[in-house]
Design a protein around this motif. Sequence first.
Motif, PDB file in Angstrom:
ATOM      1  N   HIS A  66       0.839  -1.204   0.000  1.00  0.00           N
ATOM      2  CA  HIS A  66       0.000   0.000   0.000  1.00  0.00           C
ATOM      3  C   HIS A  66       0.872   1.251   0.000  1.00  0.00           C
ATOM      4  CE1 HIS A  66      -3.374   2.607   0.749  1.00  0.00           C
ATOM      5  NE2 HIS A  66      -2.765   3.085   1.825  1.00  0.00           N
ATOM      6  N   ARG A  67       1.942   1.243   0.772  1.00  0.00           N
ATOM      7  CA  ARG A  67       2.851   2.387   0.800  1.00  0.00           C
ATOM      8  C   ARG A  67       3.506   2.605  -0.558  1.00  0.00           C
ATOM      9  NH1 ARG A  67       5.975   1.604   6.565  1.00  0.00           N
ATOM     10  NH2 ARG A  67       4.237   2.276   7.883  1.00  0.00           N
ATOM     11  N   ILE A  68       3.904   1.530  -1.198  1.00  0.00           N
ATOM     12  CA  ILE A  68       4.523   1.641  -2.526  1.00  0.00           C
ATOM     13  C   ILE A  68       3.515   2.212  -3.520  1.00  0.00           C
ATOM     14  CG2 ILE A  68       5.413   0.279  -4.449  1.00  0.00           C
ATOM     15  CD1 ILE A  68       6.729  -1.543  -2.331  1.00  0.00           C
ATOM     16  N   ASP A  69       2.268   1.759  -3.452  1.00  0.00           N
ATOM     17  CA  ASP A  69       1.225   2.294  -4.329  1.00  0.00           C
ATOM     18  C   ASP A  69       0.996   3.776  -4.068  1.00  0.00           C
ATOM     19  OD1 ASP A  69       0.886  -0.155  -5.528  1.00  0.00           O
ATOM     20  OD2 ASP A  69      -0.899  -0.695  -4.350  1.00  0.00           O
ATOM     21  N   ALA A  70       1.020   4.169  -2.808  1.00  0.00           N
ATOM     22  CA  ALA A  70       0.812   5.582  -2.462  1.00  0.00           C
ATOM     23  C   ALA A  70       1.935   6.443  -3.022  1.00  0.00           C
ATOM     24  CB  ALA A  70       0.716   5.737  -0.948  1.00  0.00           C
ATOM     25  N   VAL A  71       3.156   5.967  -2.945  1.00  0.00           N
ATOM     26  CA  VAL A  71       4.295   6.711  -3.502  1.00  0.00           C
ATOM     27  C   VAL A  71       4.180   6.790  -5.011  1.00  0.00           C
ATOM     28  CG1 VAL A  71       6.791   6.635  -3.842  1.00  0.00           C
ATOM     29  CG2 VAL A  71       5.839   6.189  -1.585  1.00  0.00           C
ATOM     30  N   ALA A  72       3.806   5.703  -5.643  1.00  0.00           N
ATOM     31  CA  ALA A  72       3.645   5.702  -7.102  1.00  0.00           C
ATOM     32  C   ALA A  72       2.532   6.665  -7.517  1.00  0.00           C
ATOM     33  CB  ALA A  72       3.342   4.291  -7.599  1.00  0.00           C
ATOM     34  N   ASN A  73       1.435   6.698  -6.768  1.00  0.00           N
ATOM     35  CA  ASN A  73       0.346   7.626  -7.076  1.00  0.00           C
ATOM     36  C   ASN A  73       0.786   9.071  -6.907  1.00  0.00           C
ATOM     37  OD1 ASN A  73      -1.495   5.683  -7.788  1.00  0.00           O
ATOM     38  ND2 ASN A  73      -2.378   5.512  -5.742  1.00  0.00           N
ATOM     39  N   ALA A  74       1.591   9.345  -5.904  1.00  0.00           N
ATOM     40  CA  ALA A  74       2.084  10.709  -5.697  1.00  0.00           C
ATOM     41  C   ALA A  74       2.979  11.129  -6.859  1.00  0.00           C
ATOM     42  CB  ALA A  74       2.847  10.801  -4.379  1.00  0.00           C
ATOM     43  N   HIS A  75       3.849  10.233  -7.311  1.00  0.00           N
ATOM     44  CA  HIS A  75       4.701  10.540  -8.466  1.00  0.00           C
ATOM     45  C   HIS A  75       3.855  10.750  -9.718  1.00  0.00           C
ATOM     46  CE1 HIS A  75       8.603  10.128  -6.626  1.00  0.00           C
ATOM     47  NE2 HIS A  75       8.276   8.944  -6.129  1.00  0.00           N
ATOM     48  N   TYR A  76       2.849   9.920  -9.893  1.00  0.00           N
ATOM     49  CA  TYR A  76       1.970  10.058 -11.053  1.00  0.00           C
ATOM     50  C   TYR A  76       1.232  11.387 -11.009  1.00  0.00           C
ATOM     51  CZ  TYR A  76      -1.755   9.145 -14.373  1.00  0.00           C
ATOM     52  OH  TYR A  76      -2.623   9.242 -15.428  1.00  0.00           O
ATOM     53  N   ARG A  77       0.772  11.778  -9.834  1.00  0.00           N
ATOM     54  CA  ARG A  77       0.046  13.040  -9.684  1.00  0.00           C
ATOM     55  C   ARG A  77       0.942  14.222 -10.052  1.00  0.00           C
ATOM     56  NH1 ARG A  77      -1.266  12.649  -4.484  1.00  0.00           N
ATOM     57  NH2 ARG A  77      -2.866  11.141  -5.025  1.00  0.00           N
ATOM     58  N   THR A  78       2.184  14.221  -9.584  1.00  0.00           N
ATOM     59  CA  THR A  78       3.088  15.324  -9.933  1.00  0.00           C
ATOM     60  C   THR A  78       3.399  15.307 -11.424  1.00  0.00           C
ATOM     61  OG1 THR A  78       5.028  13.983  -9.336  1.00  0.00           O
ATOM     62  CG2 THR A  78       4.137  15.460  -7.650  1.00  0.00           C
ATOM     63  N   PHE A  79       3.521  14.116 -12.002  1.00  0.00           N
ATOM     64  CA  PHE A  79       3.754  14.015 -13.438  1.00  0.00           C
ATOM     65  C   PHE A  79       2.588  14.601 -14.226  1.00  0.00           C
ATOM     66  CE2 PHE A  79       2.842  11.470 -17.266  1.00  0.00           C
ATOM     67  CZ  PHE A  79       3.928  11.850 -18.043  1.00  0.00           C
ATOM     68  N   VAL A  80       1.372  14.288 -13.810  1.00  0.00           N
ATOM     69  CA  VAL A  80       0.185  14.792 -14.502  1.00  0.00           C
ATOM     70  C   VAL A  80       0.088  16.308 -14.368  1.00  0.00           C
ATOM     71  CG1 VAL A  80      -2.340  14.799 -14.450  1.00  0.00           C
ATOM     72  CG2 VAL A  80      -1.104  12.647 -14.376  1.00  0.00           C
ATOM     73  N   GLU A  81       0.346  16.830 -13.177  1.00  0.00           N
ATOM     74  CA  GLU A  81       0.296  18.282 -12.982  1.00  0.00           C
ATOM     75  C   GLU A  81       1.325  18.988 -13.856  1.00  0.00           C
ATOM     76  OE1 GLU A  81       0.863  18.692  -8.806  1.00  0.00           O
ATOM     77  OE2 GLU A  81      -1.226  18.206  -8.326  1.00  0.00           O
ATOM     78  N   ARG A  82       2.527  18.435 -13.920  1.00  0.00           N
ATOM     79  CA  ARG A  82       3.575  19.034 -14.753  1.00  0.00           C
ATOM     80  C   ARG A  82       3.208  18.942 -16.229  1.00  0.00           C
ATOM     81  NH1 ARG A  82       9.186  16.206 -14.629  1.00  0.00           N
ATOM     82  NH2 ARG A  82       7.681  14.812 -13.735  1.00  0.00           N
ATOM     83  N   SER A  83       2.630  17.823 -16.633  1.00  0.00           N
ATOM     84  CA  SER A  83       2.226  17.651 -18.036  1.00  0.00           C
ATOM     85  C   SER A  83       1.143  18.643 -18.429  1.00  0.00           C
ATOM     86  CB  SER A  83       1.726  16.231 -18.275  1.00  0.00           C
ATOM     87  OG  SER A  83       2.747  15.302 -18.059  1.00  0.00           O
ATOM     88  N   VAL A  84       0.187  18.874 -17.541  1.00  0.00           N
ATOM     89  CA  VAL A  84      -0.883  19.829 -17.826  1.00  0.00           C
ATOM     90  C   VAL A  84      -0.309  21.231 -17.967  1.00  0.00           C
ATOM     91  CG1 VAL A  84      -2.928  20.935 -16.827  1.00  0.00           C
ATOM     92  CG2 VAL A  84      -2.722  18.457 -16.814  1.00  0.00           C
ATOM     93  N   ALA A  85       0.619  21.581 -17.087  1.00  0.00           N
ATOM     94  CA  ALA A  85       1.235  22.912 -17.166  1.00  0.00           C
ATOM     95  C   ALA A  85       2.018  23.064 -18.467  1.00  0.00           C
ATOM     96  CB  ALA A  85       2.145  23.139 -15.967  1.00  0.00           C
ATOM     97  N   GLU A  86       2.774  22.045 -18.841  1.00  0.00           N
ATOM     98  CA  GLU A  86       3.537  22.105 -20.085  1.00  0.00           C
ATOM     99  C   GLU A  86       2.611  22.151 -21.295  1.00  0.00           C
ATOM    100  OE1 GLU A  86       6.291  18.872 -20.128  1.00  0.00           O
ATOM    101  OE2 GLU A  86       7.457  19.676 -18.454  1.00  0.00           O
ATOM    102  N   GLN A  87       1.498  21.433 -21.239  1.00  0.00           N
ATOM    103  CA  GLN A  87       0.546  21.443 -22.345  1.00  0.00           C
ATOM    104  C   GLN A  87      -0.056  22.833 -22.505  1.00  0.00           C
ATOM    105  OE1 GLN A  87      -2.761  18.790 -21.873  1.00  0.00           O
ATOM    106  NE2 GLN A  87      -3.313  18.894 -24.030  1.00  0.00           N
TER     107      GLN A  87
END
Length: 73
Positions: free
Chosen positions: A27-48
């Motif tokens: 569960h902790r590993i999934d939470a870390v992966a979700n946090a990384h994914y969330r930051t990736f999505v936010e950065r992608s939206v800003a770049e778009q």
Amino acid sequence: MVGALIVLVVVGGISVSLVSYFRLQAHRIDAVANAHYRTFVERSVAEQAGLRFRLGELSARVESVEQLLRSYE
């Protein structure tokens, strides 16, 4: 008989503890992966958004060049 029951309870308790521990780690590993994914999505939206702005600028330039070429015809 009572000794075997005590051993069974202890082994069962250890087994449940180990399963719970590894589920928590997963569960902790999934939470870390979700946090990384969330930051990736936010950065992608800003770049778009930046790319869309730049594309708008380039479209305006192309349109002005087309008008300039049409004026020479």
